[in-house]
Design a protein around this motif. Structure first.
Motif, short mmCIF file in Angstrom:
data_model
loop_
_atom_site.label_atom_id
_atom_site.label_comp_id
_atom_site.label_asym_id
_atom_site.label_seq_id
_atom_site.Cartn_x
_atom_site.Cartn_y
_atom_site.Cartn_z
N THR A 167 1.16 -37.96 4.85
CA THR A 167 2.30 -38.76 4.40
C THR A 167 3.14 -39.27 5.55
O THR A 167 3.94 -40.18 5.38
N LEU A 168 2.96 -38.68 6.74
CA LEU A 168 3.75 -39.10 7.90
C LEU A 168 3.03 -40.14 8.73
O LEU A 168 3.61 -40.68 9.68
N GLY A 169 1.76 -40.41 8.41
CA GLY A 169 1.02 -41.42 9.15
C GLY A 169 0.82 -41.08 10.61
O GLY A 169 0.85 -41.96 11.47
N VAL A 170 0.61 -39.80 10.90
CA VAL A 170 0.48 -39.33 12.28
C VAL A 170 -0.98 -39.05 12.60
O VAL A 170 -1.70 -38.46 11.78
N ASP A 171 -1.41 -39.47 13.77
CA ASP A 171 -2.75 -39.15 14.25
C ASP A 171 -2.73 -37.75 14.84
O ASP A 171 -2.27 -37.54 15.96
N ALA A 172 -3.22 -36.78 14.06
CA ALA A 172 -3.21 -35.39 14.51
C ALA A 172 -4.59 -34.92 14.95
O ALA A 172 -4.82 -33.71 15.06
N SER A 173 -5.47 -35.84 15.24
CA SER A 173 -6.82 -35.47 15.66
C SER A 173 -6.77 -34.75 16.99
O SER A 173 -5.98 -35.09 17.88
N PRO A 174 -7.62 -33.71 17.18
CA PRO A 174 -7.57 -32.92 18.43
C PRO A 174 -8.05 -33.72 19.63
O PRO A 174 -8.94 -34.56 19.54
N ARG A 175 -7.46 -33.46 20.77
CA ARG A 175 -7.86 -34.05 22.05
C ARG A 175 -8.67 -33.07 22.90
O ARG A 175 -9.28 -33.45 23.87
N LEU A 176 -8.64 -31.81 22.51
CA LEU A 176 -9.32 -30.78 23.26
C LEU A 176 -10.42 -30.14 22.41
O LEU A 176 -10.31 -30.10 21.18
N LYS A 177 -11.43 -29.63 23.06
CA LYS A 177 -12.52 -28.94 22.38
C LYS A 177 -12.69 -27.55 22.99
O LYS A 177 -12.86 -27.42 24.21
N VAL A 178 -12.61 -26.54 22.15
CA VAL A 178 -12.79 -25.17 22.61
C VAL A 178 -14.28 -24.89 22.73
O VAL A 178 -15.03 -24.96 21.75
N LEU A 179 -14.72 -24.58 23.93
CA LEU A 179 -16.13 -24.29 24.15
C LEU A 179 -16.47 -22.85 23.78
O LEU A 179 -17.47 -22.59 23.12
N ARG A 180 -15.62 -21.93 24.21
CA ARG A 180 -15.88 -20.53 23.91
C ARG A 180 -14.64 -19.70 24.18
O ARG A 180 -13.89 -19.99 25.10
N VAL A 181 -14.44 -18.69 23.36
CA VAL A 181 -13.33 -17.76 23.53
C VAL A 181 -13.92 -16.38 23.81
O VAL A 181 -14.79 -15.90 23.08
N THR A 182 -13.46 -15.74 24.88
CA THR A 182 -13.96 -14.41 25.25
C THR A 182 -12.78 -13.48 25.52
O THR A 182 -11.69 -13.92 25.90
N GLU A 183 -13.01 -12.20 25.34
CA GLU A 183 -11.99 -11.21 25.64
C GLU A 183 -11.92 -10.99 27.15
O GLU A 183 -12.92 -11.17 27.85
N PRO A 184 -10.77 -10.62 27.67
CA PRO A 184 -10.67 -10.34 29.12
C PRO A 184 -11.53 -9.14 29.47
O PRO A 184 -11.78 -8.26 28.63
N PRO B 104 -17.06 -12.89 16.43
CA PRO B 104 -18.37 -12.54 17.03
C PRO B 104 -19.09 -13.73 17.67
O PRO B 104 -19.80 -13.56 18.66
N ASP B 105 -18.90 -14.93 17.10
CA ASP B 105 -19.59 -16.10 17.66
C ASP B 105 -18.83 -16.75 18.81
O ASP B 105 -19.26 -17.75 19.37
N GLY B 106 -17.66 -16.18 19.17
CA GLY B 106 -16.88 -16.70 20.29
C GLY B 106 -16.21 -18.03 20.03
O GLY B 106 -15.78 -18.71 20.96
N SER B 107 -16.05 -18.39 18.75
CA SER B 107 -15.46 -19.69 18.43
C SER B 107 -13.94 -19.67 18.38
O SER B 107 -13.30 -20.72 18.31
N GLY B 108 -13.35 -18.50 18.41
CA GLY B 108 -11.89 -18.42 18.36
C GLY B 108 -11.43 -17.01 18.08
O GLY B 108 -12.21 -16.04 18.15
N VAL B 109 -10.15 -16.88 17.75
CA VAL B 109 -9.55 -15.58 17.45
C VAL B 109 -9.70 -15.30 15.96
O VAL B 109 -9.46 -16.17 15.12
#
Length: 250
Positions: A207-224, A21-26
């Motif tokens: 434990t793998l020492g991987v930088d998994a931080s997100p590079r993208l930011k979802v602004l809004r998700v809407t239905e077609p 409902p808040d459009g933040s994702g699926v």
């Protein structure tokens, strides 16, 4: 030869996605989840290589929540020998982060071939395999519709816009599976029971020492937008008139 197969726990392809409902994702609450269909094809191809005497060890890998153990158990029931789950919690990692995690595992497992689905049906990025090959500096063949291993090399037929392309890769290599590579088998009940006894290792993401931080930011998700219904015309002249004056396509 050791084959590593990456599988993802995704929303089942029969489920209609709903936006929060808040459009933040699926909205994934109370939704059936299953193995990504293209990853099923990748697992099936690895199992066929083992049945042909080419592969000797198949390790299935997944990155996600603890519930992804069910997905890995499906891969084990299909014929994988062991499984590794990288617990990333509820965080949906981006393709680059997934590729980095897989690179860390590959450094430890040292597979001769890595097979992935060409894309996940939730994000549809179709980027993880390509990014992984670039990070490893390995040859790659994407959208594979056939795969043959002989003499330390892989011959892959790819589906491209203009038709089919056949390439030869020196192993180790990365291959992503397309829809027509094979038809995945159904896991039999005896194999499902046997899968419960196969080793499944769980590891924390850090434990793998991987930088998994997100590079993208979802602004809004809407239905077609809802598709408008069609209309019935009485004559050809009326059809031509509407196409010209209302649709503006003539």
């Amino acid at each position: 030869m050791r084959v590593m197969v990456a599988v993802k726990r995704a929303m089942d392809y029969n489920v209609k996605a709903r936006v929060k409902p808040d459009g933040s994702g699926v909205d994934r609450s109370n939704v059936k989840m299953s193995m990504n269909p293209f990853d099923e094809i990748a697992v099936e191809e690895a199992v066929r290589l083992k049945e042909a005497g080419v592969a000797t060890d198949i390790v299935a890998v997944s990155i996600g929540p603890v519930q992804a153990q069910e997905t890995l158990r499906t891969a084990l029931a299909m014929g994988a020998d062991r499984a590794i789950l990288i617990d990333a919690g509820d965080c949906d990692l981006e393709p680059l982060a997934v590729a980095k995690v897989l690179r860390g595992l590959i450094a430890e497992e040292k597979p001769d071939l890595v097979v992935l689905g060409k894309q996940a049906i939730d994000g549809d990025n179709a980027a993880t395999g390509q990014m992984l090959a670039a990070l490893l500096d390995w040859p790659q063949a994407t959208f594979a519709s056939s795969l043959a291993i002989a003499g330390g090399s892989a011959t892959v037929t790819r589906e491209v816009d203009g038709g089919l392309q056949t390439v030869e890769l020196e192993l180790p290599a990365v291959v992503t599976a397309d829809l027509r590579l094979n038809e995945p088998r159904y896991a039999s009940l005896p194999n499902i029971m046997k899968a419960k006894q196969k080793p499944l290792q769980m590891r924390a993401l850090d434990t793998l020492g991987v930088d998994a931080s997100p590079r993208l930011k979802v602004l809004r998700v809407t239905e077609p937008p809802v598709r408008a219904g069609g209309i019935t015309v009485g004559t050809t002249a009326e059809l031509v008139s509407k196409l010209k004056n209302e649709a503006g396509v003539l």
